[in-house]
Motif scaffolding. Structure first.
Motif, mmCIF file in Angstrom:
data_model
loop_
_atom_site.group_PDB
_atom_site.id
_atom_site.type_symbol
_atom_site.label_atom_id
_atom_site.label_comp_id
_atom_site.label_asym_id
_atom_site.label_seq_id
_atom_site.Cartn_x
_atom_site.Cartn_y
_atom_site.Cartn_z
ATOM 1 N N THR A 6 0.540 -1.256 0.096
ATOM 2 C CA THR A 6 0.024 0.058 0.066
ATOM 3 C C THR A 6 0.836 1.348 -0.126
ATOM 4 O OG1 THR A 6 -1.940 -1.114 1.067
ATOM 5 C CG2 THR A 6 -1.914 1.185 1.242
ATOM 6 N N PHE A 7 1.844 1.281 0.830
ATOM 7 C CA PHE A 7 2.719 2.747 1.142
ATOM 8 C C PHE A 7 3.500 2.961 -0.146
ATOM 9 C CE2 PHE A 7 2.704 1.575 5.880
ATOM 10 C CZ PHE A 7 1.204 1.717 5.919
ATOM 11 N N THR A 8 4.301 2.201 -0.586
ATOM 12 C CA THR A 8 5.198 2.444 -1.610
ATOM 13 C C THR A 8 5.433 1.331 -2.635
ATOM 14 O OG1 THR A 8 7.613 3.332 -1.700
ATOM 15 C CG2 THR A 8 7.193 1.326 -0.373
ATOM 16 N N SER A 9 6.306 1.443 -3.617
ATOM 17 C CA SER A 9 6.361 0.472 -4.708
ATOM 18 C C SER A 9 8.000 0.059 -4.767
ATOM 19 C CB SER A 9 6.286 1.304 -5.955
ATOM 20 O OG SER A 9 7.147 2.200 -6.253
ATOM 21 N N ALA A 10 8.087 -0.931 -5.517
ATOM 22 C CA ALA A 10 9.254 -1.691 -5.526
ATOM 23 C C ALA A 10 10.381 -0.664 -6.365
ATOM 24 C CB ALA A 10 9.373 -3.041 -6.371
ATOM 25 N N ALA A 11 9.847 0.167 -7.124
ATOM 26 C CA ALA A 11 10.788 0.976 -7.875
ATOM 27 C C ALA A 11 11.279 1.871 -7.016
ATOM 28 C CB ALA A 11 9.914 1.610 -9.091
ATOM 29 N N GLN A 12 10.482 2.539 -6.126
ATOM 30 C CA GLN A 12 11.121 3.663 -5.227
ATOM 31 C C GLN A 12 11.898 2.938 -4.120
ATOM 32 O OE1 GLN A 12 7.003 4.097 -3.526
ATOM 33 N NE2 GLN A 12 6.919 6.548 -4.776
ATOM 34 N N VAL A 13 11.739 1.689 -3.768
ATOM 35 C CA VAL A 13 12.723 1.289 -2.698
ATOM 36 C C VAL A 13 14.009 1.014 -3.477
ATOM 37 C CG1 VAL A 13 12.974 -1.120 -1.332
ATOM 38 C CG2 VAL A 13 10.614 -0.163 -1.542
ATOM 39 N N ALA A 62 -6.036 5.346 2.672
ATOM 40 C CA ALA A 62 -6.766 6.119 1.780
ATOM 41 C C ALA A 62 -7.121 7.248 2.332
ATOM 42 C CB ALA A 62 -7.924 5.442 1.132
ATOM 43 N N ALA A 63 -7.408 7.336 3.519
ATOM 44 C CA ALA A 63 -8.156 8.562 4.242
ATOM 45 C C ALA A 63 -7.102 9.436 4.754
ATOM 46 C CB ALA A 63 -9.010 8.184 5.421
ATOM 47 N N ALA A 64 -5.826 9.198 4.816
ATOM 48 C CA ALA A 64 -4.700 9.869 5.396
ATOM 49 C C ALA A 64 -4.518 11.006 4.296
ATOM 50 C CB ALA A 64 -3.554 8.922 5.480
ATOM 51 N N PRO A 65 -4.025 12.201 5.101
ATOM 52 C CA PRO A 65 -3.796 13.494 4.244
ATOM 53 C C PRO A 65 -2.507 12.997 3.426
ATOM 54 C CG PRO A 65 -3.629 13.968 6.489
ATOM 55 C CD PRO A 65 -3.877 12.323 6.533
ATOM 56 N N VAL A 66 -2.075 13.802 2.211
ATOM 57 C CA VAL A 66 -1.248 13.577 1.362
ATOM 58 C C VAL A 66 0.095 13.692 2.358
ATOM 59 C CG1 VAL A 66 0.263 14.615 -0.453
ATOM 60 C CG2 VAL A 66 -2.191 14.282 -0.578
ATOM 61 N N SER A 67 0.415 14.762 3.265
ATOM 62 C CA SER A 67 1.652 14.825 3.735
ATOM 63 C C SER A 67 2.000 13.440 4.764
ATOM 64 C CB SER A 67 1.781 15.841 4.602
ATOM 65 O OG SER A 67 0.663 15.853 5.564
ATOM 66 N N THR A 68 0.836 12.982 5.244
ATOM 67 C CA THR A 68 1.213 11.623 5.978
ATOM 68 C C THR A 68 1.354 10.398 5.036
ATOM 69 O OG1 THR A 68 -0.481 12.439 7.863
ATOM 70 C CG2 THR A 68 -0.018 10.087 7.784
ATOM 71 N N LYS A 69 0.766 10.578 3.967
ATOM 72 C CA LYS A 69 1.298 9.242 3.212
ATOM 73 C C LYS A 69 2.521 9.384 2.468
ATOM 74 C CE LYS A 69 -3.709 8.879 0.947
ATOM 75 N NZ LYS A 69 -4.541 9.092 0.126
ATOM 76 N N LEU A 70 3.002 10.648 2.356
ATOM 77 C CA LEU A 70 4.499 10.836 2.088
ATOM 78 C C LEU A 70 5.402 10.230 3.077
ATOM 79 C CD1 LEU A 70 4.185 14.106 0.281
ATOM 80 C CD2 LEU A 70 4.772 11.686 -0.764
ATOM 81 N N ILE A 71 5.008 10.509 4.420
ATOM 82 C CA ILE A 71 5.918 10.002 5.592
ATOM 83 C C ILE A 71 5.632 8.554 5.548
ATOM 84 C CG2 ILE A 71 6.208 9.784 7.991
ATOM 85 C CD1 ILE A 71 5.034 12.947 8.214
ATOM 86 N N LEU A 72 4.969 7.929 5.305
ATOM 87 C CA LEU A 72 4.587 6.513 5.539
ATOM 88 C C LEU A 72 5.361 5.858 4.166
ATOM 89 C CD1 LEU A 72 0.944 6.354 6.138
ATOM 90 C CD2 LEU A 72 2.783 5.397 7.623
ATOM 91 N N GLN A 73 5.108 6.513 2.908
ATOM 92 C CA GLN A 73 5.854 6.217 1.847
ATOM 93 C C GLN A 73 7.436 6.156 2.106
ATOM 94 O OE1 GLN A 73 4.838 7.739 -2.013
ATOM 95 N NE2 GLN A 73 7.003 8.214 -2.172
#
Length: 134
Positions: A6-13, A62-73
């Motif tokens: 959910t949080f990130t992709s293999a390409a980012q990793v 999905a309900a998290a704010p964009v800034s939180t999603k980026l921290i999780l990512q």
């Protein structure tokens, strides 16, 4: 069991793991139980974050704010990238370079995790419009 991330992709990793990362990891051809090993490390990282925070970020992503999603990512990709570097240090100039990358990723992961776990910041992280800015 099919691995779902959910949080990130293999390409980012693999990008975070640096130029020395094993090319088979980038190509997604290293598997365990028929699943891409990088995807498994991402799923493990999501579980680690959820358990350490005592909050199911995966379900509520999905309900998290964009800034939180980026921290999780960022935290999740840091976590999984450490495993990519550790998987095969042979592509790095020296073992010391690989260990330096792992140390950097670990420190970055722990910083982001501390933000997610900080009880004073959680209201802002979950709902920025009702949180406070110090």
């Amino acid at each position: 069991m099919a691995v779902v991330t959910t949080f990130t992709s293999a390409a980012q990793v693999t990008a975070k793991a640096g130029d020395g990362v094993n090319t088979a990891l980038v190509a997604g051809t290293v598997t365990a139980g028929g699943e891409d090993i990088v995807e498994i490390w991402i799923a493990e990282g999501e579980s680690d974050i959820n358990l350490r925070c005592g909050y199911d970020w995966t379900t509520n992503f999905a309900a998290a704010p964009v800034s939180t999603k980026l921290i999780l990512q960022g935290a999740n990709s840091d976590y999984a990238a450490m495993y990519c570097v550790n998987y095969d240090k042979g592509g790095y100039i020296t073992r010391l370079e690989a260990e330096g990358i792992i140390n950097f990723l670990r420190d970055s992961y722990l910083r982001k995790l501390s933000l997610l776990k900080n009880k004073e910041k959680q209201k802002f992280i979950k709902t920025p419009s009702t949180g406070t800015i110090d």
